[in-house]
Design a protein around this motif. Sequence first.
Motif, PDB file in Angstrom:
ATOM      1  N   GLN A 119      64.807   2.497  25.569  1.00 43.37           N
ATOM      2  CA  GLN A 119      65.654   3.634  25.206  1.00 43.37           C
ATOM      3  C   GLN A 119      65.058   4.434  24.057  1.00 43.37           C
ATOM      4  OE1 GLN A 119      69.224   1.479  24.385  1.00 43.37           O
ATOM      5  NE2 GLN A 119      69.538   0.938  26.523  1.00 43.37           N
ATOM      6  N   TRP A 120      64.425   3.754  23.132  1.00 46.53           N
ATOM      7  CA  TRP A 120      63.795   4.446  22.001  1.00 46.53           C
ATOM      8  C   TRP A 120      62.627   5.307  22.491  1.00 46.53           C
ATOM      9  CZ3 TRP A 120      66.226   4.580  17.533  1.00 46.53           C
ATOM     10  CH2 TRP A 120      67.136   3.561  17.237  1.00 46.53           C
ATOM     11  N   CYS A 121      61.870   4.782  23.440  1.00 43.60           N
ATOM     12  CA  CYS A 121      60.730   5.537  23.984  1.00 43.60           C
ATOM     13  C   CYS A 121      61.205   6.760  24.752  1.00 43.60           C
ATOM     14  CB  CYS A 121      59.889   4.640  24.894  1.00 43.60           C
ATOM     15  SG  CYS A 121      59.202   3.196  24.040  1.00 43.60           S
ATOM     16  N   VAL A 122      62.287   6.607  25.502  1.00 41.94           N
ATOM     17  CA  VAL A 122      62.849   7.742  26.239  1.00 41.94           C
ATOM     18  C   VAL A 122      63.342   8.801  25.250  1.00 41.94           C
ATOM     19  CG1 VAL A 122      64.717   8.465  27.776  1.00 41.94           C
ATOM     20  CG2 VAL A 122      63.431   6.380  28.277  1.00 41.94           C
ATOM     21  N   ALA A 123      63.999   8.360  24.192  1.00 43.97           N
ATOM     22  CA  ALA A 123      64.465   9.312  23.174  1.00 43.97           C
ATOM     23  C   ALA A 123      63.285  10.048  22.549  1.00 43.97           C
ATOM     24  CB  ALA A 123      65.267   8.578  22.096  1.00 43.97           C
ATOM     25  N   SER A 124      62.230   9.332  22.241  1.00 46.41           N
ATOM     26  CA  SER A 124      61.034   9.965  21.665  1.00 46.41           C
ATOM     27  C   SER A 124      60.415  10.954  22.658  1.00 46.41           C
ATOM     28  CB  SER A 124      60.007   8.898  21.277  1.00 46.41           C
ATOM     29  OG  SER A 124      58.839   9.505  20.771  1.00 46.41           O
ATOM     30  N   ALA A 125      60.363  10.583  23.920  1.00 45.31           N
ATOM     31  CA  ALA A 125      59.794  11.480  24.931  1.00 45.31           C
ATOM     32  C   ALA A 125      60.618  12.770  25.022  1.00 45.31           C
ATOM     33  CB  ALA A 125      59.737  10.778  26.285  1.00 45.31           C
ATOM     34  N   LEU A 126      61.941  12.652  24.964  1.00 44.54           N
ATOM     35  CA  LEU A 126      62.791  13.848  25.003  1.00 44.54           C
ATOM     36  C   LEU A 126      62.585  14.721  23.765  1.00 44.54           C
ATOM     37  CD1 LEU A 126      66.116  12.395  26.465  1.00 44.54           C
ATOM     38  CD2 LEU A 126      64.460  13.894  27.601  1.00 44.54           C
ATOM     39  N   VAL A 127      62.465  14.084  22.607  1.00 41.98           N
ATOM     40  CA  VAL A 127      62.215  14.837  21.365  1.00 41.98           C
ATOM     41  C   VAL A 127      60.887  15.581  21.472  1.00 41.98           C
ATOM     42  CG1 VAL A 127      61.700  14.591  18.899  1.00 41.98           C
ATOM     43  CG2 VAL A 127      63.652  13.382  19.897  1.00 41.98           C
ATOM     44  N   MET A 128      59.886  14.914  22.006  1.00 39.22           N
ATOM     45  CA  MET A 128      58.576  15.563  22.123  1.00 39.22           C
ATOM     46  C   MET A 128      58.621  16.703  23.142  1.00 39.22           C
ATOM     47  SD  MET A 128      55.679  15.689  20.702  1.00 39.22           S
ATOM     48  CE  MET A 128      55.345  14.198  19.787  1.00 39.22           C
ATOM     49  N   LEU A 129      59.363  16.521  24.226  1.00 44.62           N
ATOM     50  CA  LEU A 129      59.491  17.594  25.221  1.00 44.62           C
ATOM     51  C   LEU A 129      60.213  18.802  24.609  1.00 44.62           C
ATOM     52  CD1 LEU A 129      59.085  18.575  28.120  1.00 44.62           C
ATOM     53  CD2 LEU A 129      61.260  17.483  28.707  1.00 44.62           C
ATOM     54  N   LEU A 130      61.273  18.559  23.866  1.00 39.66           N
ATOM     55  CA  LEU A 130      61.965  19.658  23.184  1.00 39.66           C
ATOM     56  C   LEU A 130      61.054  20.330  22.160  1.00 39.66           C
ATOM     57  CD1 LEU A 130      65.503  18.068  22.656  1.00 39.66           C
ATOM     58  CD2 LEU A 130      64.886  19.919  24.241  1.00 39.66           C
ATOM     59  N   SER A 131      60.212  19.546  21.516  1.00 41.84           N
ATOM     60  CA  SER A 131      59.238  20.097  20.566  1.00 41.84           C
ATOM     61  C   SER A 131      58.255  21.018  21.277  1.00 41.84           C
ATOM     62  CB  SER A 131      58.474  18.978  19.861  1.00 41.84           C
ATOM     63  OG  SER A 131      59.352  18.169  19.127  1.00 41.84           O
ATOM     64  N   LEU A 132      57.858  20.625  22.474  1.00 45.15           N
ATOM     65  CA  LEU A 132      56.939  21.467  23.253  1.00 45.15           C
ATOM     66  C   LEU A 132      57.601  22.803  23.575  1.00 45.15           C
ATOM     67  CD1 LEU A 132      54.259  21.865  24.779  1.00 45.15           C
ATOM     68  CD2 LEU A 132      55.350  20.798  26.766  1.00 45.15           C
ATOM     69  N   VAL A 133      58.849  22.771  23.980  1.00 46.77           N
ATOM     70  CA  VAL A 133      59.574  24.016  24.298  1.00 46.77           C
ATOM     71  C   VAL A 133      59.684  24.895  23.039  1.00 46.77           C
ATOM     72  CG1 VAL A 133      61.807  24.962  25.017  1.00 46.77           C
ATOM     73  CG2 VAL A 133      60.837  22.981  26.218  1.00 46.77           C
ATOM     74  N   ALA A 134      60.046  24.306  21.929  1.00 46.09           N
ATOM     75  CA  ALA A 134      60.186  25.070  20.679  1.00 46.09           C
ATOM     76  C   ALA A 134      58.833  25.607  20.208  1.00 46.09           C
ATOM     77  CB  ALA A 134      60.823  24.197  19.597  1.00 46.09           C
ATOM     78  N   ALA A 135      57.787  24.797  20.316  1.00 50.79           N
ATOM     79  CA  ALA A 135      56.451  25.237  19.894  1.00 50.79           C
ATOM     80  C   ALA A 135      55.958  26.377  20.776  1.00 50.79           C
ATOM     81  CB  ALA A 135      55.479  24.059  19.930  1.00 50.79           C
ATOM     82  N   PHE A 136      56.223  26.282  22.067  1.00 50.87           N
ATOM     83  CA  PHE A 136      55.822  27.347  22.975  1.00 50.87           C
ATOM     84  C   PHE A 136      56.596  28.629  22.650  1.00 50.87           C
ATOM     85  CE2 PHE A 136      56.136  29.761  26.932  1.00 50.87           C
ATOM     86  CZ  PHE A 136      54.783  29.929  27.206  1.00 50.87           C
ATOM     87  N   ALA A 137      57.892  28.513  22.424  1.00 51.07           N
ATOM     88  CA  ALA A 137      58.710  29.689  22.083  1.00 51.07           C
ATOM     89  C   ALA A 137      58.240  30.314  20.766  1.00 51.07           C
ATOM     90  CB  ALA A 137      60.182  29.298  21.990  1.00 51.07           C
ATOM     91  N   ARG A 138      57.874  29.497  19.812  1.00 47.09           N
ATOM     92  CA  ARG A 138      57.375  30.003  18.529  1.00 47.09           C
ATOM     93  C   ARG A 138      56.103  30.824  18.732  1.00 47.09           C
ATOM     94  NH1 ARG A 138      54.745  26.465  13.635  1.00 47.09           N
ATOM     95  NH2 ARG A 138      54.505  28.205  12.194  1.00 47.09           N
ATOM     96  N   LEU A 139      55.183  30.283  19.489  1.00 40.40           N
ATOM     97  CA  LEU A 139      53.939  31.000  19.733  1.00 40.40           C
ATOM     98  C   LEU A 139      54.194  32.266  20.548  1.00 40.40           C
ATOM     99  CD1 LEU A 139      50.939  30.851  19.137  1.00 40.40           C
ATOM    100  CD2 LEU A 139      50.649  29.653  21.302  1.00 40.40           C
ATOM    101  N   TRP A 140      55.093  32.187  21.492  1.00 39.25           N
ATOM    102  CA  TRP A 140      55.439  33.349  22.332  1.00 39.25           C
ATOM    103  C   TRP A 140      55.988  34.479  21.456  1.00 39.25           C
ATOM    104  CZ3 TRP A 140      55.024  34.403  27.521  1.00 39.25           C
ATOM    105  CH2 TRP A 140      55.747  35.495  27.981  1.00 39.25           C
ATOM    106  N   ARG A 141      56.855  34.136  20.541  1.00 40.71           N
ATOM    107  CA  ARG A 141      57.444  35.163  19.670  1.00 40.71           C
ATOM    108  C   ARG A 141      56.422  35.729  18.697  1.00 40.71           C
ATOM    109  NH1 ARG A 141      63.485  32.946  18.553  1.00 40.71           N
ATOM    110  NH2 ARG A 141      64.253  33.500  20.620  1.00 40.71           N
ATOM    111  N   LEU A 142      55.508  34.907  18.248  1.00 43.27           N
ATOM    112  CA  LEU A 142      54.470  35.412  17.351  1.00 43.27           C
ATOM    113  C   LEU A 142      53.566  36.415  18.051  1.00 43.27           C
ATOM    114  CD1 LEU A 142      53.257  32.367  15.224  1.00 43.27           C
ATOM    115  CD2 LEU A 142      54.251  34.495  14.397  1.00 43.27           C
TER     116      LEU A 142
END
Length: 144
Positions: A119-142
């Motif tokens: 469960q901890w690994c799944v939670a980490s994977a979800l956090v990293m996936l959300l980080s990817l979405v946020a990082a992509f959106a950040r670069l897109w806006r820049l």
Amino acid sequence: MAPSVKRGRNRGLRAALVALAVIGLGISAYLTWVHFEGIAPVCAGGSHGCETVQSSRYASLAGVPVPVLGLVGYALLFVSALVREEIGAYLGLLVALVGTLFSAYLTYLELFVIHAICQWCVASALVMLLSLVAAFARLWRLSS
């Protein structure tokens, strides 16, 4: 778009990345502590999936415990979110992309090789996936 509006939107995305990195650091720190203490991680519902995954031969990569790799990845993500310039956005996207791909590989191992879910690994994977979405959106806006 006015530069101040653009900075404001990126500030929100940078704050989201900081929050996600802190959550990921917490998960990785807990799993690192569990690893070095040699104890079983606490899993919801009395599941033994976390213990099975954490004690498998895939719990380390080249002698380095996977949670330590998570600590490094989330620390880099945290630092990249603090850098306002474009280089921070590119670094964040790179770290989140590599982290997401590595998490996908680990999830594959859990499902089809180890036959247990941490469960901890799944939670980490979800956090990293959300980080990817946020990082992509950040670069897109820049860049827009």
